[in-house]
Design a protein around this motif. Structure first.
Motif, mmCIF file in Angstrom:
data_model
loop_
_atom_site.group_PDB
_atom_site.id
_atom_site.type_symbol
_atom_site.label_atom_id
_atom_site.label_comp_id
_atom_site.label_asym_id
_atom_site.label_seq_id
_atom_site.Cartn_x
_atom_site.Cartn_y
_atom_site.Cartn_z
ATOM 1 N N THR A 10 70.627 52.963 21.493
ATOM 2 C CA THR A 10 69.624 52.031 20.957
ATOM 3 C C THR A 10 68.880 52.616 19.775
ATOM 4 N N ILE B 299 74.894 45.963 12.315
ATOM 5 C CA ILE B 299 74.580 45.867 13.738
ATOM 6 C C ILE B 299 73.081 46.078 13.963
ATOM 7 N N SER B 300 72.513 47.055 13.252
ATOM 8 C CA SER B 300 71.069 47.301 13.370
ATOM 9 C C SER B 300 70.278 46.080 12.915
ATOM 10 N N ILE C 72 71.310 42.902 12.978
ATOM 11 C CA ILE C 72 71.453 41.856 13.986
ATOM 12 C C ILE C 72 70.576 42.158 15.204
ATOM 13 N N SER C 73 70.497 43.434 15.589
ATOM 14 C CA SER C 73 69.632 43.814 16.704
ATOM 15 C C SER C 73 68.177 43.505 16.408
ATOM 16 N N SER D 21 67.631 39.761 16.645
ATOM 17 C CA SER D 21 67.588 39.357 18.054
ATOM 18 C C SER D 21 66.239 39.703 18.674
ATOM 19 N N ASN E 187 71.417 35.792 21.308
ATOM 20 C CA ASN E 187 71.807 36.522 20.100
ATOM 21 C C ASN E 187 72.205 37.957 20.438
ATOM 22 N N LEU E 188 71.699 38.409 21.599
ATOM 23 C CA LEU E 188 72.072 39.758 22.042
ATOM 24 C C LEU E 188 73.572 39.854 22.305
ATOM 25 N N SER F 105 76.106 38.630 20.514
ATOM 26 C CA SER F 105 76.806 39.041 19.292
ATOM 27 C C SER F 105 76.460 40.477 18.921
ATOM 28 N N THR F 106 75.193 40.861 19.148
ATOM 29 C CA THR F 106 74.790 42.237 18.844
ATOM 30 C C THR F 106 75.578 43.241 19.676
ATOM 31 N N ALA G 128 78.390 46.056 18.867
ATOM 32 C CA ALA G 128 78.148 47.447 19.254
ATOM 33 C C ALA G 128 79.314 48.002 20.070
#
Length: 415
Positions: free
Chosen positions: A14, A23-24, A26-27, A30, A287-288, A290-291, A295
């Motif tokens: 994390t 990815i960061s 998108i996180s 979210s 949305n998590l 897709s994140t 990952a």
């Protein structure tokens, strides 16, 4: 005590800097989405609670907890009925009233109103009119003085002030050889009140009980008796109990029946807003998915190495559940903090926005309440928190399951 390695790896994933910065991003989106959804849900529920509380307070400032009214519209021997009601341990105060329709006329301006005859000293015990007086005094209502206290919007529409005279036309006429002649009486405006609800401010006039009895030819009869009880939420039960003790042909109604539509509408709106905004929180929580899928794809080599070192599929699944849950919890914490802060300070924020935009959100002539109230209830906050947390956990299950199904040989083939 040493922490499980699944938790340590999940925390490391994390906060570690990833090769793929998308990815960061998108996180972060979210996380902010969950926070905004939770904050919006807390604020809206607080506002709906505030509306319900403010509406109840203003209505009960003018109405009563329980009313005893005659079946024919008139109640005889009201002191005995009031004494019987006062004998109930939960009834605090009683006050008689006369209520009927009327019409005010001033310089060609005509306005239909609800006329209520009261005894000021007794009315103070069951209502809060004295706190709403803007000019004049409620004590100026004296028997035989024919004074009247008008709602602020009613006085404005008639263009009268304290000290002016108005003519009240009663629907009950006087029979003469020439026919039925309307009963007219000149009253002096001795006060103006403003409850804050347009319904009452524009259509209610108060006169003394004796004057109302004379005007409407009721002798010593009244329309009913108003009661104030210790706990307003127990009013329905108390009304049912009083029904068996009142020796009179009368109706008993409590405030939940008299204004049921208002409170039912607010409750329905609150429930619908809760469902709609819960869907927004659900969209943000998912949305998590897709994140975490991205990952998992990014960490396939790491997953393969962990599997070759002996990590079980459920341990790999736990790693990504921890990662997704942590993102959800951070967003949830931000949402709770922001929602609670805004709900507690909405009386400052909304006027500030209104001054900047020049738009008044709640026009007094349209809405019952012209200010935006807020009543933060921690039960709602914990309920929103639980729902958002569960949705966040559910969103982590599929990506985590996919991570646990990664084949180490396939993942390391091109490394």
């Amino acid at each position: 005590m040493a922490l499980p390695y699944e938790l340590l790896i999940g925390l490391r994933y994390t906060r570690a800097k990833r090769r793929n910065h998308f990815i960061s991003f998108i996180s972060l989106i979210s996380m902010l989405g969950i926070g905004l959804g939770v904050a919006a849900l807390i604020v809206v529920l607080s506002v709906m609670n505030g509306f319900q509380k403010e509406l109840r307070t203003r209505i009960l400032g003018v109405a009563s907890h329980i009313q005893i009214t005659g079946i024919s519209g008139e109640l005889e021997n009201w002191p005995a009925i009031a004494a019987q009601a006062k004998g109930h341990p939960a009834v605090r105060e009683v006050a008689p009233y006369v209520q009927s329709q009327g019409m005010f006329s001033v310089d060609g301006q005509v306005k239909g109103v609800l006329v209520r005859g009261i005894v000021p000293d007794m009315e103070d015990r069951v209502a809060d009119f004295r706190k709403t007086i803007q000019s004049g005094s409620l004590d100026a209502l004296q028997p035989g003085g024919f004074g009247v206290v008008l709602g602020a919007d009613l006085a404005r529409s008639l263009r009268v002030f304290t000290g002016d005279r108005v003519t009240l036309i009663a629907p009950q006429g006087t029979v003469t050889p020439a026919g039925v002649v309307p009963r007219l009486k000149t009253f002096t405006v001795v006060g103006i009140f403003e409850v804050g609800m347009y319904e009452y401010d524009s259509g209610l006039a108060l006169i003394h009980l004796d004057d109302a009895q004379r005007l409407y030819q009721m002798d010593d009869r009244v329309s009913g008796v108003r009661l104030k009880v210790d706990d307003l939420f127990q009013a329905p039960r108390i009304a049912r109990e009083l029904a068996g003790h009142i020796n009179a042909d009368a109706y008993l109604s409590d405030w939940t029946k008299s204004h049921a539509n208002f409170f039912r509408a607010v409750q329905i709106e609150k429930n619908m807003m809760f469902i709609i905004l819960s869907l927004i929180v659900a969209v943000a929580a998912f949305n998590l998915v897709s994140t975490l899928v991205m990952a998992v794809t990014d960490k396939q080599a790491d997953i393969a190495i962990l599997r070759t070192l002996g990590a079980r599929p459920r341990s790999i699944m736990a790693v990504f559940v921890v990662q997704g849950a942590l993102v959800g919890c951070i967003g949830l914490g931000l949402g709770i903090a922001g929602g609670v802060a805004l709900a507690l300070n909405i009386d400052v924020v909304v006027p500030f926005i209104e001054r900047i935009t020049g738009v008044h959100f709640l026009a007094k002539d349209v809405y019952y309440i012209s200010d935006l109230p807020s009543d933060l209830q921690w039960g709602d906050v914990w309920g929103v928190t639980a729902i958002a947390f569960v949705l966040s956990l559910l969103a982590t299950l599929y990506p985590s399951w996919r991570a646990s199904r990664v084949n180490p040989a396939e993942a390391l083939r091109y490394e």
